[in-house]
Design a protein around this motif. Structure first.
Motif, short mmCIF file in Angstrom:
data_model
loop_
_atom_site.label_atom_id
_atom_site.label_comp_id
_atom_site.label_asym_id
_atom_site.label_seq_id
_atom_site.Cartn_x
_atom_site.Cartn_y
_atom_site.Cartn_z
N SER A 72 9.11 15.78 -8.17
CA SER A 72 10.50 16.44 -7.96
C SER A 72 10.67 17.55 -7.01
CB SER A 72 10.91 16.79 -9.45
OG SER A 72 10.17 18.28 -9.84
N PHE A 73 11.79 17.67 -6.57
CA PHE A 73 11.80 19.08 -5.76
C PHE A 73 13.69 19.48 -5.87
CE2 PHE A 73 12.04 15.23 -2.91
CZ PHE A 73 13.15 15.58 -2.22
N ASN A 74 14.13 20.51 -5.53
CA ASN A 74 15.11 21.02 -5.90
C ASN A 74 15.92 20.76 -7.16
OD1 ASN A 74 15.32 21.83 -3.27
ND2 ASN A 74 15.98 19.87 -2.07
N GLY A 75 15.14 20.79 -8.13
CA GLY A 75 15.63 20.44 -9.50
C GLY A 75 15.87 18.98 -9.70
N GLU A 76 15.26 18.01 -8.94
CA GLU A 76 15.74 16.81 -9.07
C GLU A 76 14.38 15.92 -9.08
OE1 GLU A 76 20.24 16.77 -6.85
OE2 GLU A 76 18.30 15.95 -5.72
N GLY A 114 9.63 -4.70 -1.47
CA GLY A 114 9.03 -3.61 -0.66
C GLY A 114 9.28 -3.63 0.72
N ARG A 115 10.04 -4.22 1.19
CA ARG A 115 10.51 -4.36 2.59
C ARG A 115 11.59 -3.06 2.95
NH1 ARG A 115 9.71 -9.53 0.96
NH2 ARG A 115 8.62 -10.79 2.15
N SER A 116 12.11 -2.88 1.97
CA SER A 116 13.09 -1.63 2.10
C SER A 116 12.93 -0.85 0.68
CB SER A 116 14.48 -2.15 2.55
OG SER A 116 15.20 -2.90 1.42
N TRP A 117 13.43 0.51 0.79
CA TRP A 117 13.29 1.24 -0.28
C TRP A 117 14.56 2.29 -0.28
CZ3 TRP A 117 9.48 1.04 -3.92
CH2 TRP A 117 8.19 0.02 -3.49
N THR A 118 15.08 2.47 -1.49
CA THR A 118 16.35 3.26 -1.40
C THR A 118 15.84 4.27 -2.75
OG1 THR A 118 17.37 1.81 -3.10
CG2 THR A 118 18.28 1.78 -0.79
N ARG A 119 16.39 5.58 -2.58
CA ARG A 119 16.27 6.42 -3.88
C ARG A 119 17.28 6.30 -4.74
NH1 ARG A 119 16.13 13.34 -3.32
NH2 ARG A 119 15.51 13.66 -5.66
N ILE A 120 16.76 6.34 -5.97
CA ILE A 120 17.74 6.43 -7.10
C ILE A 120 18.45 7.68 -7.12
CG2 ILE A 120 17.99 6.05 -9.70
CD1 ILE A 120 15.55 4.45 -9.65
N ASP A 121 19.94 7.72 -7.40
CA ASP A 121 20.54 8.75 -7.33
C ASP A 121 20.07 9.71 -8.33
OD1 ASP A 121 22.65 10.62 -7.88
OD2 ASP A 121 24.19 9.26 -7.60
N PRO A 125 11.18 11.20 3.99
CA PRO A 125 11.88 12.05 4.91
C PRO A 125 11.89 13.61 4.71
CG PRO A 125 13.29 10.72 3.37
CD PRO A 125 12.13 10.64 2.85
N TYR A 126 11.41 13.73 3.44
CA TYR A 126 11.69 15.33 2.81
C TYR A 126 10.29 15.94 3.01
CZ TYR A 126 15.44 13.01 0.77
OH TYR A 126 16.70 12.22 0.60
N GLU A 127 10.28 17.10 3.38
CA GLU A 127 8.96 17.86 3.65
C GLU A 127 8.48 18.11 2.20
OE1 GLU A 127 9.58 21.34 5.91
OE2 GLU A 127 9.92 20.48 7.58
N GLN A 128 9.37 18.52 1.22
CA GLN A 128 8.86 18.78 -0.26
C GLN A 128 8.46 17.47 -0.89
OE1 GLN A 128 11.93 18.92 1.15
NE2 GLN A 128 13.01 20.66 -0.06
N GLY A 129 8.74 16.08 -0.27
CA GLY A 129 8.25 14.85 -1.24
C GLY A 129 6.71 14.71 -1.11
N PHE A 130 6.64 14.04 -2.32
CA PHE A 130 5.18 13.50 -2.42
C PHE A 130 4.81 12.36 -3.14
CE2 PHE A 130 0.69 13.41 -3.68
CZ PHE A 130 -0.02 14.23 -2.80
N LEU A 149 0.90 -1.11 0.05
CA LEU A 149 0.13 0.15 0.06
C LEU A 149 0.72 1.33 0.36
CD1 LEU A 149 -2.50 -1.25 2.77
CD2 LEU A 149 -3.18 -0.36 0.61
N MET A 150 0.50 2.04 -0.72
CA MET A 150 1.29 3.62 -0.65
C MET A 150 0.19 4.65 -0.47
SD MET A 150 2.66 5.83 -3.93
CE MET A 150 1.04 6.75 -3.84
N SER A 151 0.61 5.69 0.61
CA SER A 151 -0.07 6.62 0.84
C SER A 151 0.37 7.96 0.18
CB SER A 151 -0.41 6.78 2.39
OG SER A 151 0.81 6.94 3.02
N ALA A 152 -0.35 8.78 -0.16
CA ALA A 152 0.16 9.92 -0.76
C ALA A 152 -0.21 11.07 0.17
CB ALA A 152 -0.38 10.19 -2.33
N GLY A 153 0.79 12.16 0.00
CA GLY A 153 0.56 13.44 0.71
C GLY A 153 1.85 14.10 0.89
N PRO A 154 1.82 15.53 1.54
CA PRO A 154 3.08 16.04 1.62
C PRO A 154 3.69 15.51 2.76
CG PRO A 154 1.24 17.34 2.32
CD PRO A 154 0.72 16.13 1.75
N GLY A 155 5.28 15.39 2.48
CA GLY A 155 6.23 14.84 3.69
C GLY A 155 5.86 13.52 4.03
#
Length: 347
Positions: free
Chosen positions: A144-148, A158-165, A121-126, A94-100
């Motif tokens: 996206s945020f900060n131009g990325e 889905g037991r762990s997640w990492t951000r793609i560089d 972990p990012y306030e700008q994330g969604f 399950l994925m919940s959506a919303g700010p931060g």
């Protein structure tokens, strides 16, 4: 221009092996145990499906929609489960959506209950959507945020997640993101292929990977652009034939360039004719059916489908449906506001 467009549609029809055998999509209104907005669908087989939505609500059927079991995440009952992925009849993501930190990912099983595996972990994330290639490997896409650009990956179900560089991804357009409308702004195919449809901020394009997210290409599309416009849903029926839908969410009573098809894996796209329903579409599907094809799109103003790859459209319903999904068995669902659930049958 019209000759070129007609030739493009004919080529797509031939590529999908279409014949005069025209399928029909029928609908039946199902009894729902909730009044929550239902935004995402994951069909396991002709009997089993899961749907999810607002108020931390999700549902399961194991008899083709005749009965539904309702579940919720009681610790935070305001979460909006705008996407989910079903591994089988007992385990889902399950994925919940919303700010931060309202953007979260959970594993859920009937035996073990909830396991929270990611909190933004990012306030700008969604977060907007999740998608899996198999029982282990998957992606999640966020604004996206900060131009990325923001894309997560998992290799353990889905037991762990990492951000793609972000350096592995194309630079983000100003305000570029996705629409957490139907859980379908990512689509995947075997072998590590995935397509992401973007929008917002005047951006509308497709991001493509062929190697499970290690490298990416970008493809331009002809859909309408704007601050609240772009691709809401992308589907591939095979590695070459695909569909994008969307529109401008601020334009509810007019036609815009909001449906297009590809016959070369997303590298180029061809607009279809205008559908019956005005305004934006939020969800879609595209599949082959007994040597024919079915294109279907759903949104706040209704559901349209086409059996000739967008040359003509049939209106199926005028209700507010955010998500639609078809299974190769001919069983399908559409879900929307006030807990509405439609059972779709392809014949």
């Amino acid at each position: 221009m019209q000759v070129s467009k007609s030739l493009g549609i004919i080529f797509l029809l031939l590529a999908m092996g279409c014949t005069p055998n025209t399928p029909i999509v029928k609908k039946a209104h199902l009894l729902s145990p909730t009044k929550s907005l239902l935004q995402a669908i994951s069909i396991v087989d002709e009997n089993t499906a899961w749907v999810s939505g607002h108020r931390a609500t999700f549902l399961r059927t194991v008899n083709g929609g005749s009965d539904w079991s309702a579940f919720s995440y009681e610790p935070i009952d305001s979460l909006q489960f705008r996407d989910l992925h079903a591994f089988n009849s007992e385990e889902i993501i399950l994925m919940s959506a919303g700010p931060g930190n309202l953007s979260r990912i959970f594993r859920f099983s009937l035996q073990a209950g909830f396991e929270e595996t990611y909190v933004m972990p990012y306030e700008q994330g969604f977060l907007n959507t999740i998608e899996f290639w198999d029982d282990e490997r998957g992606l999640a896409f966020g604004d996206s945020f900060n131009g990325e650009l923001f894309v997560l990956k998992t290799a353990d179900g889905g037991r762990s997640w990492t951000r793609i560089d972000p350096n592995q991804l194309p630079p983000a357009g100003e305000g570029e993101g996705g629409f957490a409308a139907s859980g379908t702004c990512i689509t995947s195919r075997p072998g590590g292929k995935a397509w992401i449809g973007t929008g917002a901020g005047g951006n509308t394009r497709v991001l493509f990977t062929s190697d499970y997210g290690d490298s990416w290409e970008t493809y331009e599309v002809p859909l309408v652009k704007g601050s609240s416009a772009g691709i809401t849903s992308i589907r591939m029926s095979d590695d070459q034939i695909g569909l994008i839908v969307g529109g401008d969410l601020a334009i509810t009573d007019q036609y815009t360039d909001n449906i297009a098809l590809t016959n070369n894996g997303g590298q180029t796209w061809q607009l279809t004719t205008s559908p019956v329903t005005k305004g934006a579409f939020y969800g879609s599907d595209l599949m082959s059916w007994e040597n024919a094809s079915i294109l279907i799109a759903s949104g706040p103003n209704g559901i349209d489908y086409s059996t000739d790859l967008g040359q003509t459209y049939i209106n199926l319903d005028t209700g507010n449906y955010w998500a639609v999904d078809l299974h190769l068995s001919g069983f399908g669902l559409a879900t929307g506001t006030d807990g509405k659930i439609l059972k779709l049958t392809v014949q």
